[in-house]
Design a protein around this motif. Structure first.
Motif, PDB file in Angstrom:
ATOM      1  N   THR A 171      12.473  11.136  -0.732  1.00 13.31           N
ATOM      2  CA  THR A 171      12.785  12.530  -0.415  1.00 13.31           C
ATOM      3  C   THR A 171      11.689  13.449  -0.929  1.00 13.31           C
ATOM      4  OG1 THR A 171      15.126  11.980  -0.797  1.00 13.31           O
ATOM      5  CG2 THR A 171      14.563  14.316  -0.600  1.00 13.31           C
ATOM      6  N   VAL A 172      11.279  14.397  -0.105  1.00  9.61           N
ATOM      7  CA  VAL A 172      10.313  15.399  -0.589  1.00  9.61           C
ATOM      8  C   VAL A 172      10.996  16.312  -1.564  1.00  9.61           C
ATOM      9  CG1 VAL A 172       8.308  16.602   0.325  1.00  9.61           C
ATOM     10  CG2 VAL A 172      10.166  15.921   1.867  1.00  9.61           C
ATOM     11  N   GLY A 227       0.813  -1.200   0.000  1.00 10.99           N
ATOM     12  CA  GLY A 227       0.000   0.000   0.000  1.00 10.99           C
ATOM     13  C   GLY A 227       0.850   1.255   0.000  1.00 10.99           C
ATOM     14  N   LEU A 228       1.915   1.208   0.756  1.00 12.99           N
ATOM     15  CA  LEU A 228       2.818   2.350   0.791  1.00 12.99           C
ATOM     16  C   LEU A 228       3.502   2.544  -0.557  1.00 12.99           C
ATOM     17  CD1 LEU A 228       4.106   4.584   2.439  1.00 12.99           C
ATOM     18  CD2 LEU A 228       5.909   2.985   3.077  1.00 12.99           C
ATOM     19  N   THR A 229       3.952   1.458  -1.148  1.00 14.06           N
ATOM     20  CA  THR A 229       4.554   1.545  -2.482  1.00 14.06           C
ATOM     21  C   THR A 229       3.597   2.202  -3.463  1.00 14.06           C
ATOM     22  OG1 THR A 229       5.913  -0.436  -2.145  1.00 14.06           O
ATOM     23  CG2 THR A 229       5.472   0.206  -4.420  1.00 14.06           C
ATOM     24  N   TYR A 230       2.335   1.810  -3.358  1.00 10.76           N
ATOM     25  CA  TYR A 230       1.322   2.372  -4.244  1.00 10.76           C
ATOM     26  C   TYR A 230       1.188   3.879  -4.052  1.00 10.76           C
ATOM     27  CZ  TYR A 230      -3.385   3.436  -5.956  1.00 10.76           C
ATOM     28  OH  TYR A 230      -4.459   4.009  -6.579  1.00 10.76           O
ATOM     29  N   GLN A 231       1.059   4.300  -2.811  1.00 11.02           N
ATOM     30  CA  GLN A 231       0.859   5.717  -2.527  1.00 11.02           C
ATOM     31  C   GLN A 231       2.096   6.539  -2.875  1.00 11.02           C
ATOM     32  OE1 GLN A 231      -1.852   7.185  -1.883  1.00 11.02           O
ATOM     33  NE2 GLN A 231      -3.189   5.496  -1.279  1.00 11.02           N
ATOM     34  N   VAL A 232       3.253   6.006  -2.527  1.00 11.52           N
ATOM     35  CA  VAL A 232       4.492   6.705  -2.857  1.00 11.52           C
ATOM     36  C   VAL A 232       4.646   6.793  -4.373  1.00 11.52           C
ATOM     37  CG1 VAL A 232       7.012   6.500  -2.777  1.00 11.52           C
ATOM     38  CG2 VAL A 232       5.681   6.214  -0.693  1.00 11.52           C
ATOM     39  N   GLY A 233       4.203   5.759  -5.063  1.00 14.75           N
ATOM     40  CA  GLY A 233       4.234   5.787  -6.521  1.00 14.75           C
ATOM     41  C   GLY A 233       3.392   6.925  -7.082  1.00 14.75           C
ATOM     42  N   LEU A 234       2.229   7.130  -6.495  1.00 13.15           N
ATOM     43  CA  LEU A 234       1.362   8.232  -6.929  1.00 13.15           C
ATOM     44  C   LEU A 234       2.035   9.581  -6.686  1.00 13.15           C
ATOM     45  CD1 LEU A 234      -2.180   7.103  -5.685  1.00 13.15           C
ATOM     46  CD2 LEU A 234      -1.198   6.914  -7.975  1.00 13.15           C
ATOM     47  N   LEU A 235       2.634   9.718  -5.526  1.00 10.52           N
ATOM     48  CA  LEU A 235       3.311  10.980  -5.207  1.00 10.52           C
ATOM     49  C   LEU A 235       4.508  11.199  -6.130  1.00 10.52           C
ATOM     50  CD1 LEU A 235       3.206  10.792  -1.295  1.00 10.52           C
ATOM     51  CD2 LEU A 235       1.756  12.165  -2.800  1.00 10.52           C
ATOM     52  N   ASP A 236       5.148  10.104  -6.478  1.00 14.36           N
ATOM     53  CA  ASP A 236       6.301  10.170  -7.371  1.00 14.36           C
ATOM     54  C   ASP A 236       5.874  10.681  -8.751  1.00 14.36           C
ATOM     55  OD1 ASP A 236       8.764   9.916  -8.503  1.00 14.36           O
ATOM     56  OD2 ASP A 236       9.047   7.805  -8.006  1.00 14.36           O
ATOM     57  N   LYS A 237       4.802  10.117  -9.263  1.00 16.15           N
ATOM     58  CA  LYS A 237       4.302  10.535 -10.575  1.00 16.15           C
ATOM     59  C   LYS A 237       4.024  12.023 -10.626  1.00 16.15           C
ATOM     60  CE  LYS A 237       1.928   6.281 -11.999  1.00 16.15           C
ATOM     61  NZ  LYS A 237       0.668   5.601 -11.667  1.00 16.15           N
ATOM     62  N   ARG A 238       3.562  12.552  -9.503  1.00 13.53           N
ATOM     63  CA  ARG A 238       3.235  13.977  -9.453  1.00 13.53           C
ATOM     64  C   ARG A 238       4.447  14.838  -9.126  1.00 13.53           C
ATOM     65  NH1 ARG A 238      -1.911  14.626  -5.656  1.00 13.53           N
ATOM     66  NH2 ARG A 238      -1.489  16.805  -6.150  1.00 13.53           N
ATOM     67  N   GLY A 239       5.590  14.202  -8.939  1.00 17.15           N
ATOM     68  CA  GLY A 239       6.807  14.962  -8.681  1.00 17.15           C
ATOM     69  C   GLY A 239       6.882  15.546  -7.280  1.00 17.15           C
ATOM     70  N   LEU A 240       6.103  14.993  -6.374  1.00 16.58           N
ATOM     71  CA  LEU A 240       6.079  15.533  -5.014  1.00 16.58           C
ATOM     72  C   LEU A 240       7.153  14.900  -4.138  1.00 16.58           C
ATOM     73  CD1 LEU A 240       2.192  15.581  -4.600  1.00 16.58           C
ATOM     74  CD2 LEU A 240       3.694  17.488  -5.192  1.00 16.58           C
ATOM     75  N   ILE A 241       7.586  13.715  -4.537  1.00 17.81           N
ATOM     76  CA  ILE A 241       8.693  13.048  -3.847  1.00 17.81           C
ATOM     77  C   ILE A 241       9.613  12.436  -4.912  1.00 17.81           C
ATOM     78  CG2 ILE A 241       7.329  12.488  -1.802  1.00 17.81           C
ATOM     79  CD1 ILE A 241       8.220   9.651  -4.043  1.00 17.81           C
ATOM     80  N   ALA A 242      10.771  12.030  -4.471  1.00 21.82           N
ATOM     81  CA  ALA A 242      11.692  11.331  -5.374  1.00 21.82           C
ATOM     82  C   ALA A 242      12.253  10.127  -4.647  1.00 21.82           C
ATOM     83  CB  ALA A 242      12.813  12.261  -5.819  1.00 21.82           C
TER      84      ALA A 242
END
Lengths: 168, 168
Positions: free
Chosen positions: A103-104, A74-89
């Motif tokens: 990283t934010v 679940g975390l991988t999924y959510q982090v993946g979404l944030l990654d796509k939006r460029g909010l984290i790396a």
DNA sequence: TATTGTTATACTCTATAACTATA
DNA sequence: TATAGTTATAGAGTATAACAATA
């Protein structure tokens, strides 16, 4: 219920239900705002907030999973979404090649900054408005103690990975 | 966060986070037990518990929707699941032909009775064990007050049906 | 062998909108 | 016209299990 319930008296029952209800209403309101104002779910906001709070704005996936009541996938999924939006790396960890550092980004910090005032407004209006200073101190101390107890006591979300004896 | 956050001081922030964390951990533990012991989600348990508590074990759909932070269609879905399992029954209301009365069946009462002791055990162990009697009284009074405030104040889940101005 | 993380998959849940029927 | 409830649908989220790679 009805008759006091085997084991919890009316007072305990009332406190339990009030806790559930208060947190549900709060999360509902807060989630609604975060989606409208930043297109973020509450979980995503929590991830970002933790990162913003962390030294250098970085945490390992595992560190993120702890604290949030969450499965790894679940975390991988959510982090993946944030990654796509460029909010984290995401990047490899230098010390442990298995680990992934999250990283934010500047954009992520900006979004949190954008969303935070309204978020805090809602929390204050709903949760803190009917409290006195004494109430606040009491509640914080008490809930902090309960949280530590829950974290310490028995089964955590960070349960051993390889066990499947969940009785289910 | 980091620097006190615009509008909430460190103490407020701590209480807020502790509340979210405590209720998340509690719901997670309780949900796990209910599924294992009775194949019930927490929401389903809440529906049954409300019915068991109601006079004659009956409530209208609307009465159920209030209180639970829930959409009407979501409630229809959950009640439908309980219906399939024979835990509740639906019938037309005599006074208002539009309404649907939901009634707990004997099987539903049995299941609640079966599940309740373990449920209560978890709640007591996680939530109440680290509390004194004074803590309990304080928490109950405080959360009750906050709940009433939240219910009274502004936007409820039972928001007007026809409005779509959710800023979204 | 244990741990970190990802992926594939299947499923549960939830909300929105459209619809029916009664008040 | 407003309210009660259902349904269709579509999407978000979650968990489980299998997998790859490193310790």
């Amino acid at each position: 219920m009805t008759d006091p319930a085997p084991g919890l008296n009316a007072e305990q029952l009332g406190a339990y239900f009030a806790l559930i209800e208060v947190s549900s209403l709060l999360q509902y309101a807060v989630d609604e705002h975060l989606r409208a104002d930043g297109d973020l779910s509450f979980v995503q906001f929590q991830i970002l907030a933790r990162l913003v709070d962390a030294p250098d704005g970085r945490l390992r996936m595992t560190d993120l999973a702890d604290g949030l009541v969450y499965s790894r996938s679940g975390l991988t999924y959510q982090v993946g979404l944030l990654d796509k939006r460029g909010l984290i790396a995401r990047s490899a960890s230098p010390d442990d090649e298995r680990s992934v550092m999250v990283t934010v980004t500047a954009a992520g910090r900006d979004l949190v900054a954008h969303v935070l005032p309204g978020h805090v407004d809602r929390v204050r209006q709903l949760l803190f408005e009917p409290m006195t200073g004494t109430d606040l101190a009491t509640l914080g101390e008490l809930l902090g103690r309960v949280r530590d107890h829950m974290r310490a006591t028995p089964p955590r979300s960070a349960k051993p990975r390889a066990r499947r004896d969940r009785t289910a």
